[in-house]
Enzyme design. Structure first.
Site, PDB file in Angstrom:
ATOM      1  N   LYS A 131      44.907 -13.637  62.551  1.00 20.94           N
ATOM      2  CA  LYS A 131      43.457 -13.723  62.359  1.00 20.94           C
ATOM      3  C   LYS A 131      42.802 -12.472  62.944  1.00 20.94           C
ATOM      4  O   LYS A 131      42.995 -12.136  64.114  1.00 20.94           O
ATOM      5  CB  LYS A 131      42.881 -14.950  63.063  1.00 20.94           C
ATOM      6  CG  LYS A 131      41.366 -15.068  62.906  1.00 20.94           C
ATOM      7  CD  LYS A 131      40.842 -16.384  63.450  1.00 20.94           C
ATOM      8  CE  LYS A 131      40.519 -16.349  64.905  1.00 20.94           C
ATOM      9  NZ  LYS A 131      39.222 -15.696  65.221  1.00 20.94           N
ATOM     10  N   THR A 152      31.753 -24.409  67.933  1.00 19.36           N
ATOM     11  CA  THR A 152      32.167 -25.288  69.042  1.00 19.36           C
ATOM     12  C   THR A 152      31.413 -24.959  70.325  1.00 19.36           C
ATOM     13  O   THR A 152      31.421 -25.745  71.265  1.00 19.36           O
ATOM     14  CB  THR A 152      33.687 -25.177  69.287  1.00 19.36           C
ATOM     15  OG1 THR A 152      34.055 -23.804  69.260  1.00 19.36           O
ATOM     16  CG2 THR A 152      34.467 -25.917  68.226  1.00 19.36           C
ATOM     17  N   ASP A 158      38.144 -13.365  59.784  1.00 16.06           N
ATOM     18  CA  ASP A 158      37.181 -14.333  60.331  1.00 16.06           C
ATOM     19  C   ASP A 158      35.884 -13.615  60.696  1.00 16.06           C
ATOM     20  O   ASP A 158      35.628 -13.335  61.865  1.00 16.06           O
ATOM     21  CB  ASP A 158      37.818 -15.006  61.558  1.00 16.06           C
ATOM     22  CG  ASP A 158      36.945 -16.088  62.162  1.00 16.06           C
ATOM     23  OD1 ASP A 158      36.053 -16.606  61.459  1.00 16.06           O
ATOM     24  OD2 ASP A 158      37.168 -16.430  63.341  1.00 16.06           O
ATOM     25  N   ASP A 174      24.215 -14.959  55.245  1.00 18.26           N
ATOM     26  CA  ASP A 174      23.141 -14.070  54.788  1.00 18.26           C
ATOM     27  C   ASP A 174      22.623 -14.637  53.469  1.00 18.26           C
ATOM     28  O   ASP A 174      23.006 -15.739  53.066  1.00 18.26           O
ATOM     29  CB  ASP A 174      23.706 -12.636  54.620  1.00 18.26           C
ATOM     30  CG  ASP A 174      22.639 -11.562  54.852  1.00 18.26           C
ATOM     31  OD1 ASP A 174      21.545 -11.680  54.271  1.00 18.26           O
ATOM     32  OD2 ASP A 174      22.909 -10.610  55.608  1.00 18.26           O
ATOM     33  N   ARG A 200      45.181 -16.892  73.093  1.00 20.96           N
ATOM     34  CA  ARG A 200      45.739 -16.589  74.412  1.00 20.96           C
ATOM     35  C   ARG A 200      47.067 -17.253  74.731  1.00 20.96           C
ATOM     36  O   ARG A 200      47.920 -16.617  75.360  1.00 20.96           O
ATOM     37  CB  ARG A 200      44.684 -16.889  75.491  1.00 20.96           C
ATOM     38  CG  ARG A 200      43.551 -15.861  75.454  1.00 20.96           C
ATOM     39  CD  ARG A 200      42.300 -16.322  76.131  1.00 20.96           C
ATOM     40  NE  ARG A 200      41.630 -17.375  75.362  1.00 20.96           N
ATOM     41  CZ  ARG A 200      40.480 -17.927  75.707  1.00 20.96           C
ATOM     42  NH1 ARG A 200      39.873 -17.545  76.818  1.00 20.96           N
ATOM     43  NH2 ARG A 200      39.935 -18.860  74.949  1.00 20.96           N
ATOM     44  N   LYS A 227      32.766 -14.714  59.485  1.00 19.28           N
ATOM     45  CA  LYS A 227      31.688 -15.729  59.499  1.00 19.28           C
ATOM     46  C   LYS A 227      30.398 -15.226  58.840  1.00 19.28           C
ATOM     47  O   LYS A 227      29.348 -15.111  59.470  1.00 19.28           O
ATOM     48  CB  LYS A 227      31.402 -16.192  60.929  1.00 19.28           C
ATOM     49  CG  LYS A 227      32.599 -16.885  61.585  1.00 19.28           C
ATOM     50  CD  LYS A 227      32.210 -17.531  62.906  1.00 19.28           C
ATOM     51  CE  LYS A 227      33.355 -18.242  63.571  1.00 19.28           C
ATOM     52  NZ  LYS A 227      34.427 -17.363  64.062  1.00 19.28           N
TER      53      LYS A 227
END
Ligand code: C5P
Length: 235
Positions: A35, A121, A62, A67, A211, A64
């Site tokens: 990603k 989130t 990614d 518009d 991570r 996002k």
């Protein structure tokens, strides 16, 4: 369903090309997806997408998008031309924007899967209410997913907490789930988390993992352990 090694998406959250390519190289042959998010993409542009593809990975871009419909459609066309296989848009851009994104993707020579992000989130009830949304985050996720589905969107990004709800409402949708922590891993800033096995059991198709793989002493071994955990969860 795809082999577990094809269901893990490692997040290349790096500020520049060199550490990203070094991290990706360690995972060659173990997992299939990477990603690329805003931090790395803003620094390196389309070149980094090609570089990662040249290492043999499929790319989830990614960025996002959110518009006006015409602008998002153009961005989807340009992003699709990089060969990225998944792209994100904000569901809160509304039905016309979502339909424009989906149509632009479908018209590409290599159509990417459009994934709608419902409620970030990082948004809780207070944050949502500050933007004028009275619904709870859970209600809003459901509403936005149904709206996006009605606009032709067949993929979603959600936290592990919402995966079962979206899966129940949209059995054939593709669900891509971050916030994954193998048992015993540091949680970092993630709050709504699940183990790889429990996210898959709840209905996740793909797991986005940063991570716990990238900061492991041995990233290849960490990724392989997650592949094995998913395989066990399914059998
Ligand atoms: O390091 P970690 O496993 O927490 O990384 C998760 C990745 O998924 C990061 O790139 C993060 O930006 C992304 N993400 C997330 N929660 C979302 C959407 C994306 O953690 N709702």
């Amino acid at each position: 369903m795809a082999h577990p090694s094809e269901r893990i998406i490692a997040a290349l959250d790096f500020p520049s090309r060199k550490p990203a390519l070094e991290a990706a190289a360690k995972l060659q042959g173990i997992i299939r997806w990477m990603k690329i998010g805003l931090e790395l993409y803003v620094a390196e542009g389309n070149r980094i997408v090609s570089d990662i593809q040249n290492l043999g990975f499929s790319v989830f871009l990614d960025l996002k998008f959110h518009d006006i419909p015409n602008t998002v459609a153009g961005a989807v066309r340009t992003a699709a031309a990089t060969g990225a296989k998944m792209l994100t848009v904000h569901a809160s851009g509304g039905p016309v924007m979502l339909a424009a994104a989906q149509e632009a993707a479908a018209a590409s020579s290599n159509p990417p899967k459009i994934l709608a992000v419902t409620v970030l989130t990082s948004m809780d009830a207070a944050q949502l209410s500050a933007t004028g949304v009275a619904a709870s985050p859970a209600e809003q996720v459901k509403r936005l997913a149904a709206m996006a589905y009605g606009s032709g969107i067949r993929g979603f990004v959600s936290s592990p907490e919402e995966v079962a709800t979206i899966r129940a409402a949209h059995p054939e949708a593709t669900l891509v789930i971050p916030g994954i922590r193998p048992a015993g891993a540091a949680t970092g800033d993630q709050k709504r988390i699940a183990t790889p096995a429990s996210a898959v059991a709840a209905g996740a198709d793909y797991l986005v993992i940063g991570r716990p793989i990238m900061q492991a002493a041995d990233p290849a071994a960490a990724a392989q352990a997650i592949v094995d955990e998913i395989a066990t969860a399914r059998s």
